[in-house]
Enzyme design. Structure first.
Site, PDB file in Angstrom:
ATOM      1  N   ARG A   1       2.653   9.616   5.134  1.00  0.00           N
ATOM      2  CA  ARG A   1       3.741  10.150   4.814  1.00  0.00           C
ATOM      3  C   ARG A   1       4.113   9.932   3.245  1.00  0.00           C
ATOM      4  O   ARG A   1       4.524  10.885   2.749  1.00  0.00           O
ATOM      5  CB  ARG A   1       4.922   9.795   5.469  1.00  0.00           C
ATOM      6  CG  ARG A   1       4.599  10.247   7.142  1.00  0.00           C
ATOM      7  CD  ARG A   1       5.600   9.612   7.992  1.00  0.00           C
ATOM      8  NE  ARG A   1       5.326   8.124   7.992  1.00  0.00           N
ATOM      9  CZ  ARG A   1       5.884   7.151   8.624  1.00  0.00           C
ATOM     10  NH1 ARG A   1       6.780   7.447   9.361  1.00  0.00           N
ATOM     11  NH2 ARG A   1       5.630   5.895   8.584  1.00  0.00           N
TER      12      ARG A   1
ATOM     13  N   LYS B   1       0.837  -1.197   0.054  1.00  0.00           N
ATOM     14  CA  LYS B   1       0.020  -0.005   0.032  1.00  0.00           C
ATOM     15  C   LYS B   1       0.748   1.335   0.254  1.00  0.00           C
ATOM     16  O   LYS B   1       0.472   2.504  -0.594  1.00  0.00           O
ATOM     17  CB  LYS B   1      -1.131   0.005   1.259  1.00  0.00           C
ATOM     18  CG  LYS B   1      -0.350  -0.181   2.528  1.00  0.00           C
ATOM     19  CD  LYS B   1      -0.073   1.265   3.155  1.00  0.00           C
ATOM     20  CE  LYS B   1       0.660   1.018   4.421  1.00  0.00           C
ATOM     21  NZ  LYS B   1       1.067   2.016   5.125  1.00  0.00           N
TER      22      LYS B   1
END
Ligand code: 13P
Length: 303
Positions: free
Chosen positions: A231, A167
């Site tokens: 992030r 992911k």
């Protein structure tokens, strides 16, 4: 808790954590309970342990020291590390590296939609234990589950772990969309294609992958949160806006933390090229080309 020692404002980070009960560098403003003690010496940190939780960026795993550690009886391990490695011809799970390096220790994984500062703020979320043995699955679920951190479990270490690692690659694609100013429909398409490629990759290289894994927190939910709030997404947005190289962006945005998606994108591409499978994974391949081969970020929608 073993902590890599570094100096913050002229003081040892471990001393600051033990005085303030706060990791002022990496998790500012969040308080640990008093029973969490930071120790810079890995041997004393793990002495007598019956449960070992691995949660460093995988570049910092230290097995040499652990070989001779005095662990407690029937010690089990769990990995929260969302990365992957590749060796000749195939992907290698971090949990597999831990298991082999720790003399065949029973090793599970914990992955989910768990952006760190939200978890630390006790906001409600879910997570998934991927286990190999029922006993280990039950122990880890009991250890981590609480009203604000609901833990499910499934007998699928590889599936859960690959969802957590891959992911991060999809999140780069989502970040490119944000950098280009594309809307929710486009990002949703990237998420859908990313989930399909993740499942295909997992089934191609590992046995025993469960369909249900992809609908657990480690699958769809982690993908969604990372593509909106992670992030990797943020750094990829900056990259698509032309704010610098990956190194520049990592330094300016992550305060010493390490980006996992770029390393994983490279590792995934190594294996896809080696197996001549790029055409079957158009999103993973395109994300790599944009990130490392100078391809225009706009090509993220030309799959
Ligand atoms: P980032 O590393 O992209 O912040 O992802 C966070 C995460 O893993 C959420 O579950």
């Amino acid at each position: 808790m073993w902590v890599y020692q570094e100096q913050v404002d002229g003081k040892n980070l471990t001393d600051i954590i033990n005085e303030k009960h706060e990791n002022v560098k990496y998790l500012k403003g969040k308080t640990f309970t008093n029973n969490v003690v930071a120790d810079p010496d890995i041997m004393s940190a793990v002495k007598g342990a019956t449960l070992l939780i691995f949660v460093t960026p995988h570049q910092f795993l230290k097995f040499d020291a652990l070989q001779t550690a005095e662990l407690g009886p029937d010690c089990k391990a769990i990995s929260l590390i969302k990365g992957i490695e590749f060796e000749e011809g195939g992907p290698r799970l971090i949990s597999g590296i831990i298991k082999d390096s720790m003399g065949g220790m029973d090793t599970s994984v914990l992955m989910g939609a768990n952006v760190a500062n939200e978890v630390a703020a006790d906001e409600f979320c879910e997570s998934t234990v991927g286990f190999a043995t029922e006993g280990a699955g039950a122990v880890w679920q009991k250890l981590f589950d609480c009203p604000t951190f609901r833990v499910g479990k499934i007998k699928d270490v590889a599936g859960v772990e690959l969802c957590g690692a891959l992911k991060n690659v999809v999140a780069l694609g989502a970040g490119f969309c944000d950098g280009l100013g594309y809307g929710g429909n486009t990002k949703a398409a990237i998420i859908r294609i990313g989930l399909k490629e993740t499942a295909k990759f997992a089934r191609l290289f590992f046995k025993g992958i469960q369909d249900d894994t992809f609908m657990e927190s480690c699958g769809l939910a982690d993908l969604v949160t990372t593509c909106f709030g992670g992030r990797n997404r943020a750094c990829a947005e900056a990259f698509a806006k032309g704010e610098g190289t990956w190194d520049d962006i990592e330094k300016s945005k992550l305060n010493g933390q390490k980006l996992q998606g770029t390393i994983t994108a490279k590792d995934v591409m190594t294996v896809l090229k080696h197996k001549k499978l790029e055409a079957q994974f158009p999103l993973f391949a395109r994300i790599y080309e944009i990130a490392f081969e100078g391809k225009d970020p706009k090509s993220i929608v030309e799959l």
